[in-house]
Design a protein around this motif. Structure first.
Motif: not given
Ligand code: 6PG
Length: 468
Positions: A108-110, A133-137, A189-195, A263-268, A291-293, A365-367
């Motif tokens: 998960g995104n711990s 960290g796992i990315s890609g939805g 690393t996944k947290m930085v990816h999300n930022g 919204g945001n889930k916190g990793t940013g 900007a999201r806030f 991944c998303i990036l």
């Molecule tokens: C990914 C995404 C994934 C998710 C984020 C969104 O790499 O697959 O980053 O982890 O979309 O949790 O985060 P926010 O809800 O904070 O935008």
């Protein structure tokens, strides 16, 4: 007696289910677990087995002990749970049934500090605990995600083959899963990816708002983004943005019906805070987070818009300038993200290899982007700002960005992330800054002392400023 499964997946949410299907498709036997919550979550794992043909041979459970006992030893468990209490509770529950040799992976995104704490906790699962960290939805998880595992390298060796098999592959066939480093490096690393993801998304949103203010239709912007996607500016996020802008609901463009409040889930937020704690500038992800806030503060924005007239005027800009400005900002965002990884690696002694991380981010991944493909090679020798091959793009992009910002300012178009990129580059490329006055101010009010240009020893001085 049923065969023992190769893997146990805990948590049958979208990501857990997709990863289980991916594993099964790749020939791995899986056991599935989802908690039983009367009236809310009942026989969830069993329902997945019925629903998805790939999972027909999977063993479903809602009793933890039976689930653990269905696994071959050493057990390989993948936790796909919301970060925080759910992971903590599951680890406590699992402790009654597992052995020290078993390998638990938190996918998960711990928070990376939670992951490190768990590794050092002395608990039965601690020695072979991996954070990943796992990315890609959902679709990445199903067809090949980008995966960033870290922790005990020997434990990783046991699971490496399976994970590398289910991960995304680059065009040259390498797996987008590699051992990232010790401790919580994978979740970091996944947290930085999300930022970085926040900044990339906001950058595209700024381009979009600029183009809308220029009176381009959604369809025209979509076509423009498609054109940009044919160039080295191509990225997953740009291509989905082009696709989003084409979607209709009745006679309306769907995008025009969506509330401008994200919204945001916190990793940013974690990424922004930790950049600050490390003392590195991650101003673009921070600007994207704020900007999201601000976007989420819609009610106040409506009130204030009635007090102050800052409505956008029609800007005039050459589209090429916009593209070059966009490319420039992306270079700065990637520079800041990789710098943050480098500095964490030094702080925590993780031994991160930036080029290997770029490789993991090339697909799944998303990036993922053309730029990431380039960075895989380029980061082997230099950072983006120091690499001779980026020099001319940076010089021309900076000039284009200044034009965009000038027009944006005079047309009342908010461009917080573009501005952060411009200010960072400007500050970092000037030998003489403004912090000498800061040093003097600190010494004046707090006797914090200052260093002098004419003393190379780095000694500290104090002046009795009030009696000068
Ligand atoms: C990914 C995404 C994934 C998710 C984020 C969104 O790499 O697959 O980053 O982890 O979309 O949790 O985060 P926010 O809800 O904070 O935008």
């Amino acid at each position: 007696m049923k065969h023992k499964s190769d893997w146990g997946i805990i948590g049958m949410g979208v990501m857990g289910t997709s990863l289980a299907r991916n594993m099964a498709r790749n020939g791995l036997n899986v056991s599935l677990f989802n908690r039983h919550l009367e009236g809310l979550e009942e026989k969830v794992a069993a329902a997945k087995v019925t629903r998805y043909p790939e999972l027909a041979q999977a063993q479903p459970f809602d009793a933890l002990q039976a689930f653990v006992e269905s696994l071959a030893t050493p057990r390989k468990l993948l936790l796909m749970l919301p970060a925080g209490d759910a992971v903590a509770q599951m680890l406590t529950d699992l402790s009654d049934f597992i052995q020290e040799e078993d390998i638990i992976i938190d996918g998960g995104n711990s928070h990376f500090e939670d992951t490190q704490r768990r590794m050092n906790s002395g608990a039965v699962y601690a020695k072979n605990y991996l954070g990943m960290g796992i990315s890609g939805g959902a679709s990445g998880a199903l067809w090949g995600p980008s995966m960033m595992p870290s922790g005990n390298q020997q434990a990783y060796g046991v699971v490496a083959q399976d994970l590398e098999k289910i991960a995304a592959k680059t065009a040259s066939g390498t797996s987008c899963c590699t051992y990232i480093g010790a401790g919580g490096a994978g979740h970091f690393t996944k947290m930085v990816h999300n930022g970085m993801e926040y900044a990339e998304m906001q950058l595209i949103a700024e381009m979009y708002v600029f183009l809308r203010a220029s009176k381009l239709s959604n369809a025209a912007i979509s076509t423009l983004f498609d054109t940009w996607s044919q160039t080295a500016s191509n990225s997953y996020l740009l291509s989905i943005s082009a696709a989003i802008l084409k979607v209709k609901e009745g006679t309306h463009d769907l995008i025009d019906l969506i509330l401008d409040k994200a919204g945001n889930k916190g990793t940013g937020a974690w990424a922004t805070q930790i950049g600050a704690a490390l003392g590195v500038s991650n101003s673009m992800m921070a600007a994207a987070l704020y900007a999201r806030f601000n976007a989420a503060d819609k009610k106040l924005r409506i009130q204030l818009s009635q007090l102050f007239d800052t409505s956008p005027k029609t800007p005039e800009i050459e589209l090429d300038h916009l593209l070059h400005a966009y490319d420039f900002c992306r270079l700065i965002n990637h520079y800041q993200g990789f710098r943050m990884l480098e500095s964490a690696s030094a702080e925590y002694r993780w031994g991160l290899e930036l080029s290997a991380i770029a490789n993991v981010w090339r697909s799944g991944c998303i990036l993922k982007s053309e730029l990431m493909d380039r960075l895989f090679e380029k980061l082997k020798t230099h950072s983006i700002l120091e690499h001779p091959e980026f020099q001319s793009e940076l010089i021309h992009g900076f000039e284009a960005l200044k034009k965009v910002l000038r027009t944006g300012i005079s047309s009342n178009i908010p461009l917080p992330v573009c501005s952060a990129a411009q200010q960072f580059f400007l500050q970092m490329t000037q030998e003489k800054g403004s912090a000498h006055l800061i040093q003097a101010q600190r010494d004046y009010f707090g006797a914090h002392r200052y260093q002098r240009l004419d003393d190379e020893s780095g000694s500290f001085y104090h002046t009795d400023w009030e009696n000068q």
